[in-house]
Enzyme design. Structure first.
Site, PDB file in Angstrom:
ATOM      1  N   ASN A   9       0.872  -1.176   0.000  1.00  0.00           N
ATOM      2  CA  ASN A   9       0.000   0.000   0.000  1.00  0.00           C
ATOM      3  C   ASN A   9       0.907   1.223   0.000  1.00  0.00           C
ATOM      4  O   ASN A   9       1.484   1.574   1.030  1.00  0.00           O
ATOM      5  CB  ASN A   9      -0.882  -0.052   1.263  1.00  0.00           C
ATOM      6  CG  ASN A   9      -1.714   1.197   1.430  1.00  0.00           C
ATOM      7  OD1 ASN A   9      -1.777   2.044   0.539  1.00  0.00           O
ATOM      8  ND2 ASN A   9      -2.368   1.321   2.580  1.00  0.00           N
ATOM      9  N   TRP A  10       1.044   1.826  -1.180  1.00  0.00           N
ATOM     10  CA  TRP A  10       1.991   2.940  -1.296  1.00  0.00           C
ATOM     11  C   TRP A  10       1.444   4.218  -0.655  1.00  0.00           C
ATOM     12  O   TRP A  10       2.157   5.201  -0.518  1.00  0.00           O
ATOM     13  CB  TRP A  10       2.335   3.203  -2.782  1.00  0.00           C
ATOM     14  CG  TRP A  10       3.097   2.079  -3.439  1.00  0.00           C
ATOM     15  CD1 TRP A  10       3.412   0.857  -2.890  1.00  0.00           C
ATOM     16  CD2 TRP A  10       3.649   2.075  -4.772  1.00  0.00           C
ATOM     17  NE1 TRP A  10       4.120   0.101  -3.802  1.00  0.00           N
ATOM     18  CE2 TRP A  10       4.274   0.814  -4.964  1.00  0.00           C
ATOM     19  CE3 TRP A  10       3.660   2.997  -5.815  1.00  0.00           C
ATOM     20  CZ2 TRP A  10       4.919   0.476  -6.150  1.00  0.00           C
ATOM     21  CZ3 TRP A  10       4.294   2.658  -7.004  1.00  0.00           C
ATOM     22  CH2 TRP A  10       4.920   1.413  -7.171  1.00  0.00           C
ATOM     23  N   LYS A  11       0.184   4.225  -0.310  1.00  0.00           N
ATOM     24  CA  LYS A  11      -0.469   5.407   0.300  1.00  0.00           C
ATOM     25  C   LYS A  11      -0.212   6.640  -0.578  1.00  0.00           C
ATOM     26  O   LYS A  11      -0.150   6.519  -1.785  1.00  0.00           O
ATOM     27  CB  LYS A  11      -0.002   5.581   1.751  1.00  0.00           C
ATOM     28  CG  LYS A  11      -0.195   4.301   2.564  1.00  0.00           C
ATOM     29  CD  LYS A  11      -0.026   4.503   4.040  1.00  0.00           C
ATOM     30  CE  LYS A  11      -0.228   3.173   4.755  1.00  0.00           C
ATOM     31  NZ  LYS A  11      -0.147   3.292   6.214  1.00  0.00           N
ATOM     32  N   HIS A  96      -9.589   1.165   4.848  1.00  0.00           N
ATOM     33  CA  HIS A  96      -8.302   1.359   5.524  1.00  0.00           C
ATOM     34  C   HIS A  96      -8.489   2.310   6.714  1.00  0.00           C
ATOM     35  O   HIS A  96      -9.281   3.240   6.650  1.00  0.00           O
ATOM     36  CB  HIS A  96      -7.263   1.922   4.539  1.00  0.00           C
ATOM     37  CG  HIS A  96      -5.892   1.906   5.129  1.00  0.00           C
ATOM     38  ND1 HIS A  96      -5.442   2.897   5.954  1.00  0.00           N
ATOM     39  CD2 HIS A  96      -4.887   0.992   5.038  1.00  0.00           C
ATOM     40  CE1 HIS A  96      -4.209   2.599   6.354  1.00  0.00           C
ATOM     41  NE2 HIS A  96      -3.853   1.446   5.800  1.00  0.00           N
ATOM     42  N   GLU A  98      -6.801   4.691   7.788  1.00  0.00           N
ATOM     43  CA  GLU A  98      -6.602   6.121   7.521  1.00  0.00           C
ATOM     44  C   GLU A  98      -7.856   6.728   6.914  1.00  0.00           C
ATOM     45  O   GLU A  98      -8.164   7.897   7.123  1.00  0.00           O
ATOM     46  CB  GLU A  98      -5.366   6.313   6.628  1.00  0.00           C
ATOM     47  CG  GLU A  98      -4.085   6.140   7.444  1.00  0.00           C
ATOM     48  CD  GLU A  98      -2.921   5.518   6.707  1.00  0.00           C
ATOM     49  OE1 GLU A  98      -2.877   5.580   5.468  1.00  0.00           O
ATOM     50  OE2 GLU A  98      -2.041   4.956   7.394  1.00  0.00           O
ATOM     51  N   GLU A 168      -5.618  -4.986  10.517  1.00  0.00           N
ATOM     52  CA  GLU A 168      -4.605  -3.956  10.726  1.00  0.00           C
ATOM     53  C   GLU A 168      -4.896  -3.211  12.024  1.00  0.00           C
ATOM     54  O   GLU A 168      -5.679  -2.252  12.018  1.00  0.00           O
ATOM     55  CB  GLU A 168      -4.609  -2.958   9.558  1.00  0.00           C
ATOM     56  CG  GLU A 168      -4.281  -3.591   8.216  1.00  0.00           C
ATOM     57  CD  GLU A 168      -3.663  -2.589   7.260  1.00  0.00           C
ATOM     58  OE1 GLU A 168      -2.615  -2.904   6.700  1.00  0.00           O
ATOM     59  OE2 GLU A 168      -4.215  -1.486   7.090  1.00  0.00           O
ATOM     60  N   GLY A 174       2.289   2.200  10.826  1.00  0.00           N
ATOM     61  CA  GLY A 174       3.246   3.299  10.668  1.00  0.00           C
ATOM     62  C   GLY A 174       3.911   3.703  11.974  1.00  0.00           C
ATOM     63  O   GLY A 174       4.540   4.752  12.067  1.00  0.00           O
ATOM     64  N   SER A 214       3.219  -2.176  10.365  1.00  0.00           N
ATOM     65  CA  SER A 214       4.666  -2.228  10.575  1.00  0.00           C
ATOM     66  C   SER A 214       5.286  -3.581  10.236  1.00  0.00           C
ATOM     67  O   SER A 214       6.178  -4.063  10.935  1.00  0.00           O
ATOM     68  CB  SER A 214       5.018  -1.817  12.012  1.00  0.00           C
ATOM     69  OG  SER A 214       4.592  -0.486  12.255  1.00  0.00           O
ATOM     70  N   GLY A 235       2.742  -1.119   4.330  1.00  0.00           N
ATOM     71  CA  GLY A 235       2.800   0.301   3.993  1.00  0.00           C
ATOM     72  C   GLY A 235       4.237   0.725   3.770  1.00  0.00           C
ATOM     73  O   GLY A 235       4.804   0.545   2.695  1.00  0.00           O
ATOM     74  N   GLY A 236       4.846   1.288   4.817  1.00  0.00           N
ATOM     75  CA  GLY A 236       6.192   1.864   4.715  1.00  0.00           C
ATOM     76  C   GLY A 236       7.208   0.975   4.004  1.00  0.00           C
ATOM     77  O   GLY A 236       7.928   1.439   3.114  1.00  0.00           O
TER      78      GLY A 236
HETATM   79  P1  PGA Z   1       2.694   0.238   7.683  1.00  0.00           P
HETATM   80  O1  PGA Z   1       1.234   0.441   7.022  1.00  0.00           O
HETATM   81  O2  PGA Z   1       3.257  -1.037   7.125  1.00  0.00           O
HETATM   82  O3  PGA Z   1       3.468   1.445   7.283  1.00  0.00           O
HETATM   83  O4  PGA Z   1       2.476   0.132   9.170  1.00  0.00           O
HETATM   84  C1  PGA Z   1       0.375  -0.646   6.821  1.00  0.00           C
HETATM   85  C2  PGA Z   1      -0.913  -0.162   6.222  1.00  0.00           C
HETATM   86  O5  PGA Z   1      -1.396   0.908   6.597  1.00  0.00           O
HETATM   87  O6  PGA Z   1      -1.511  -0.847   5.345  1.00  0.00           O
END
Ligand code: PGA
Length: 257
Positions: A9-11, A96, A98, A168, A174, A214, A235-236
């Site tokens: 997930n490149w956000k 998600h 966010e 999640e 994050g 994470s 994500g990251g």
């Molecule tokens: P993260 O994000 O790996 O940076 O914790 C995961 C996500 O939000 O899908």
């Protein structure tokens, strides 16, 4: 054994140049893929076309990070599921945290998006997960129950072939704080049992449940070794090929046992 899905997930990250370089490095590193593991990348909307073309012919699938639930028309700034399908997207991430917590998306809205995406032939990666206060207040299962019931309202058993769940925990996204393998396994088992009770055990057994929060090369294997963890939503660490590739390799090693 269920196959693994490792989705990036490149956000709201990358630009044309860095996104193309990342996709190129993944294609070079993942090649024809590995048995039992699917790799997917979910770039921001503006780069979907370029990244879809960049990974064409490789074993890497493409997904979007969101969609709108109406047919094309007067919805300024929104993106229709028809458009995503047209671009060759296979997946769309919905619900998600966010979007739930920053954009205020409700389970009711998410359910509309789930129905619309499935109707357009997309596969849905539905995210669910509790806040830290909810975990500390022993409300994790109640929150998961509410999000699953609300976001999957009216979803037919047949649709489950196109649904992936991503657990999640919000406190792990994050933050560098990963759920322990036991915490992840506990939540995943709860979710699988939830589907078994509400639908049936065959559907539950086939369902892929990803862990997100994470995930890094050094914790991916122990998480994905858990019997009910069928991959990762990353994500990251999905923004660097040298971190994302080892996570997918870890899934391949878990699949081989
Ligand atoms: P993260 O994000 O790996 O940076 O914790 C995961 C996500 O939000 O899908």
């Amino acid at each position: 054994m269920r196959p693994y899905l490792v989705a990036g997930n490149w956000k709201m990250n990358t630009d044309s140049k860095s996104g193309a370089a990342l996709a190129g490095a993944l294609v070079a590193g993942w090649g024809a893929g590995q048995a039992g593991v699917e790799m997917a990348v979910c770039p921001p909307f503006p780069y979907l076309t370029a990244i879809s073309q960049g990974v064409k012919g490789s074993a890497i699938s493409v997904g979007a990070q969101n969609c709108w639930h109406e047919v094309p028309g007067a919805f300024t700034g929104e993106i229709g599921t028809e458009m995503l399908a047209d671009l060759g997207c296979k997946y769309v991430i919905l619900g998600h945290s966010e979007r739930r917590h920053i954009l205020g998306e409700t389970d009711e809205l998410i359910a509309k998006k789930v129905h619309k995406a499935l109707g357009s032939g997309l596969k849905v990666i539905l995210c669910v997960g509790e806040l830290l206060a909810e975990r500390e207040g022993n409300q994790t299962e109640a929150v998961l129950d509410q999000q699953m019931s609300g976001s999957l309202k009216g979803v037919a058993p047949e649709a489950f072939k196109d649904i992936v769940i991503a657990y999640e925990p919000v406190w792990a996204i994050g933050t560098g704080k990963t759920a322990t393998p036991d915490q992840a396994e506990g939540a995943h088992l709860y979710l699988r049992n939830w589907v078994s009770k509400r639908y049936n055990s065959q559907i539950a057994e086939k369902l892929q449940i990803l862990y997100g929060g994470s995930v890094k090369p050094d914790n991916a294997a122990e998480l994905m070794k858990q019997p009910n963890v069928d991959g990762a939503l990353v994500g990251g660490a999905s923004l660097k090929a040298e971190q994302f590739l080892p996570i997918a390799q870890a899934a391949a090693a878990c699949f081989k046992g």
